[in-house]
Structure formats: structure tokens, C-alpha cells
Design a protein around this motif. Structure first.
Motif, PDB file in Angstrom:
ATOM      1  N   THR A 188      -9.953   5.357  -1.302  1.00 48.97           N
ATOM      2  CA  THR A 188      -9.812   3.907  -1.166  1.00 48.97           C
ATOM      3  C   THR A 188     -11.177   3.232  -1.112  1.00 48.97           C
ATOM      4  O   THR A 188     -12.114   3.744  -0.501  1.00 48.97           O
ATOM      5  CB  THR A 188      -9.014   3.561   0.111  1.00 48.97           C
ATOM      6  OG1 THR A 188      -7.716   4.166   0.029  1.00 48.97           O
ATOM      7  CG2 THR A 188      -8.847   2.058   0.273  1.00 48.97           C
ATOM      8  N   THR A 192       0.847  -1.201   0.000  1.00 48.00           N
ATOM      9  CA  THR A 192       0.000   0.000   0.000  1.00 48.00           C
ATOM     10  C   THR A 192       0.881   1.249   0.000  1.00 48.00           C
ATOM     11  O   THR A 192       0.564   2.247  -0.655  1.00 48.00           O
ATOM     12  CB  THR A 192      -0.937   0.025   1.220  1.00 48.00           C
ATOM     13  OG1 THR A 192      -0.156  -0.010   2.423  1.00 48.00           O
ATOM     14  CG2 THR A 192      -1.888  -1.157   1.197  1.00 48.00           C
ATOM     15  N   LEU A 204      -7.107   3.652  -4.670  1.00 47.08           N
ATOM     16  CA  LEU A 204      -6.661   2.326  -4.261  1.00 47.08           C
ATOM     17  C   LEU A 204      -7.884   1.451  -4.017  1.00 47.08           C
ATOM     18  O   LEU A 204      -8.844   1.876  -3.370  1.00 47.08           O
ATOM     19  CB  LEU A 204      -5.823   2.426  -2.985  1.00 47.08           C
ATOM     20  CG  LEU A 204      -5.343   1.125  -2.332  1.00 47.08           C
ATOM     21  CD1 LEU A 204      -4.400   0.389  -3.270  1.00 47.08           C
ATOM     22  CD2 LEU A 204      -4.650   1.424  -1.008  1.00 47.08           C
ATOM     23  N   ALA A 241      -5.466   4.855   3.283  1.00 41.47           N
ATOM     24  CA  ALA A 241      -6.766   5.488   3.057  1.00 41.47           C
ATOM     25  C   ALA A 241      -6.771   6.951   3.500  1.00 41.47           C
ATOM     26  O   ALA A 241      -7.614   7.733   3.048  1.00 41.47           O
ATOM     27  CB  ALA A 241      -7.857   4.714   3.782  1.00 41.47           C
ATOM     28  N   LEU A 263      -3.678  -0.529   5.306  1.00 41.48           N
ATOM     29  CA  LEU A 263      -4.737   0.035   4.474  1.00 41.48           C
ATOM     30  C   LEU A 263      -5.311   1.290   5.120  1.00 41.48           C
ATOM     31  O   LEU A 263      -5.632   2.263   4.429  1.00 41.48           O
ATOM     32  CB  LEU A 263      -5.844  -0.999   4.259  1.00 41.48           C
ATOM     33  CG  LEU A 263      -6.882  -0.637   3.192  1.00 41.48           C
ATOM     34  CD1 LEU A 263      -6.234  -0.550   1.822  1.00 41.48           C
ATOM     35  CD2 LEU A 263      -8.014  -1.653   3.179  1.00 41.48           C
ATOM     36  N   VAL A 288     -14.041   4.910   3.672  1.00 42.80           N
ATOM     37  CA  VAL A 288     -13.707   3.826   2.746  1.00 42.80           C
ATOM     38  C   VAL A 288     -14.973   3.032   2.434  1.00 42.80           C
ATOM     39  O   VAL A 288     -15.550   2.399   3.321  1.00 42.80           O
ATOM     40  CB  VAL A 288     -12.621   2.900   3.330  1.00 42.80           C
ATOM     41  CG1 VAL A 288     -12.379   1.710   2.404  1.00 42.80           C
ATOM     42  CG2 VAL A 288     -11.327   3.676   3.550  1.00 42.80           C
TER      43      VAL A 288
END
Length: 335
Positions: A142, A110, A121, A137, A133, A155
Motif C-alpha cells: 500500500t 478497501t 493499493l 495494508a 486502510l 506504507v
């Protein structure tokens, strides 16, 4: 012969370089005759925009990072097909990374994506390191696809309705007359949802006492080992609902080694409707998890979030359906 530049296009069309840029970006604020002149000049000169220069001017790379839990899982193929098609239509290119390789090498992929300054992403499948993650983010739009975790601020999650899909599989077996039904469970939030739905459906039909759950690990080998344990029980289940198609293939191998014929002696149902389930010598009854639709929706969610980074997070569930093939039939007799 030198490569044509945007200046060459502008001179041939009799317009400014800025107007050429507007036409190439698809701006609607250009008179039709000017647009036609620019496009004719582009065609005549064989001009191709410089992607790097365009990225600098727009402050976008027009790339999307896609991090898969494990590329060896065939379920991802159709999801990626839907994902790629929608992103390609929007002029975006995909960079793929394998989370399995990530774990083996100890690299944070990432971070690699954020260093490459991707426009967005998409994390596909349950990742082992949700903290990585979470960090990504905060830096780039994301979306999580194909699973229900992790739940992070801002997200979006796009997946199939796992509870509904597991209910379809279980009710199919009950409808055929099976009473001793086993479930080979998986890991993570998706595995939990499918297991709980199986157990709830069995309870609703008065079959809680004959429902058996054996833990697997989403792999063919894990499905084989779990099925060997299940088939050595007394009473032996007459049907098995596996958490995914790979697990189901392992269960088929265990049944064959035990001397059982599918579906005469044992019915089996998978989940995901991967290409494995459509192989003629397997021909699995399975739940189609709408993976192509999930991929397309995930791509659209990411495009929306790139345009509106601070919009509220949403959970978007696609509806699965049952694909009945050759591995399920009424039981010969109660075990």
C-alpha cells in the motif's frame, strides 16, 4: 475459426509451451532466435494471452486498486494521469473507487479491493477511515499519495512539499506589497501544514498581527462562506491565500458579490494548479503541487513495494512551484 492457444504458438514456433510463457513474460533467459520464432508465431496466429490463466500461474492479478478521497476534486486528474502512465508501462491495470461514495453507502472499498486480490493499493487524498486502510495494508502492498496521513507501518507516503508551497504563495503576496493577508484553511494534515507555513512566513516578515486565518472545508461553497466572513472584517484583507483552487473559486465569487475587483481590490492565490485555475475567465495565480510527478512517484513506490514488501517505509516529497497568472497584483492601498 477457433481462438489460438499457447499450444498452437508453441507448435508453430517449434518450441515448448514453457518457453513460449518465458518469452511472453519478457524473460531474458531465452536465445534470440527462439524469441523471434515465438514472437513471429504470436503475430501470425493473432494470439492473445489469457489474462485469467496468467494470473493463476503467476499468482498475480496485475491490477492495482486506487481509492480516491473524492472524485469530484479536479486536483486528482493530473495525479491519476501520472499514476496510470507508470503503472500501464509496467503492465498493470487500475481499478478506481470513490471514497465519497464509500462514505455515503457505508461500504469498505478497501476490503473490496483485497477481496479482488489486487497486487497493490494506492490511497489518494485524506480518507475518512484510516483504520480500514490500516487493515488493508496488512494484506496488500500500500502507498498513500497526495497527503501525509495516515502514517502506517510499511506504507510509503508520496506528496508535495506543502510547507514550501504555502511559503511560495505567502511570500508572493508579501513581495507584491500586501500586509493584510488572510488564509482560508483546509482540513487534515495537508491543511494544517499549509496553514502553519502561512503563519510562520507572516511571522518571519513581521506580519503576525495582520495575518488572519478563516477555516474552510476544501470546497467551493466552503471557500465562498469563509471569504464572505473575511471580507466583512475591518480592516479588510487586501489578499487571500486559499488552501486549494476549489476554495479559491469560492473566494472569487464572494469578492464579486461584495463589489470587489480581482486583482485591483483583492488579490487571491490558490493551490494545486488544477484545470480550473487555467480557465481563461479565472486565470488563477496558484501553487502547482507537482501532482503528475506525485502520481508517477507513487506508482513507482508501489512497484518497489510489491517487489520488496518488507522494505522500510519512506516519505517522498515533490517540489511545488508558483504559477503567477491574473489574480494577484500590488494592493491599491492599505486596508
Amino acid at each position: 475459426m477457433s481462438t489460438p492457444t499457447i499450444r498452437d504458438v508453441a507448435e508453430r514456433a517449434g518450441v515448448s509451451k514453457s518457453l513460449v510463457s518465458l518469452v511472453l513474460r519478457g524473460s531474458e533467459g531465452v536465445r534470440p532466435e527462439k524469441r523471434e520464432a515465438v514472437l513471429a508465431a504470436v503475430e501470425a496466429l493473432g494470439y492473445r494471452p489469457n489474462a485469467a490463466a496468467r494470473s493463476l500461474s503467476e499468482r498475480r492479478t496485475r491490477t492495482v486498486g486506487v481509492l480516491l478521497n473524492d472524485m469530484r476534486n479536479p486536483w486528482f486528474v493530473e495525479l491519476l494521469d501520472g499514476l496510470n502512465a507508470r503503472l500501464y508501462d509496467s503492465g498493470l491495470h487500475v481499478l478506481l473507487a470513490d471514497g465519497h461514495l464509500n462514505r455515503r453507502l457505508g461500504e469498505d472499498l478497501t476490503r473490496t479491493f483485497t477481496e479482488l486480490r489486487v497486487d497493490g493499493l494506492i490511497a489518494v487524498g485524506t480518507l475518512q477511515d484510516p483504520q480500514a486502510l490500516r487493515t488493508a495494508a496488512r494484506l496488500v502492498p500500500t502507498v498513500v499519495a497526495g497527503t501525509r496521513e495516515p502514517v502506517l507501518p510499511g506504507v510509503d507516503i508520496v506528496a508535495n512539499d506543502d510547507e514550501h508551497g504555502a511559503r511560495l504563495a505567502t511570500e508572493h503576496l508579501i513581495g507584491l506589497g500586501h500586509r493584510h493577508i488572510a488564509h482560508i484553511a483546509g482540513q487534515g494534515a495537508v491543511g494544517d501544514l499549509r496553514r502553519r507555513s502561512f503563519e510562520a512566513t507572516m511571522r518571519e516578515h513581521g506580519l503576525a498581527d495582520t495575518a488572519v486565518v478563516e477555516q474552510g472545508d476544501l470546497t467551493e461553497e466552503g471557500g465562498y462562506r469563509a471569504a464572505v466572513r473575511l471580507l466583512s472584517r475591518a480592516p479588510r484583507p487586501t489578499a487571500v491565500f486559499a488552501v486549494n483552487d476549489m476554495t479559491c473559486v469560492g473566494a472569487l465569487s464572494a469578492a464579486e458579490e461584495t463589489g470587489l475587483q480581482v486583482p485591483r481590490d483583492l488579490s487571491v492565490v490558490g493551490y494545486d494548479n488544477t484545470y480550473l485555475s487555467r480557465l481563461r475567465h479565472l486565470w488563477l495565480t496558484t501553487v502547482d503541487n507537482a501532482s503528475h510527478d506525485v502520481g508517477r512517484r507513487a506508482a513507482q513506490r508501489l512497484l518497489d513495494r510489491i517487489d520488496e514488501p518488507h522494505r522500510p517505509r519512506e516519505v517522498d516529497l515533490a517540489t511545488p512551484f508558483l504559477e503567477v497568472r491574473g489574480t494577484t497584483a500590488p494592493p491599491r492601498a492599505e486596508a
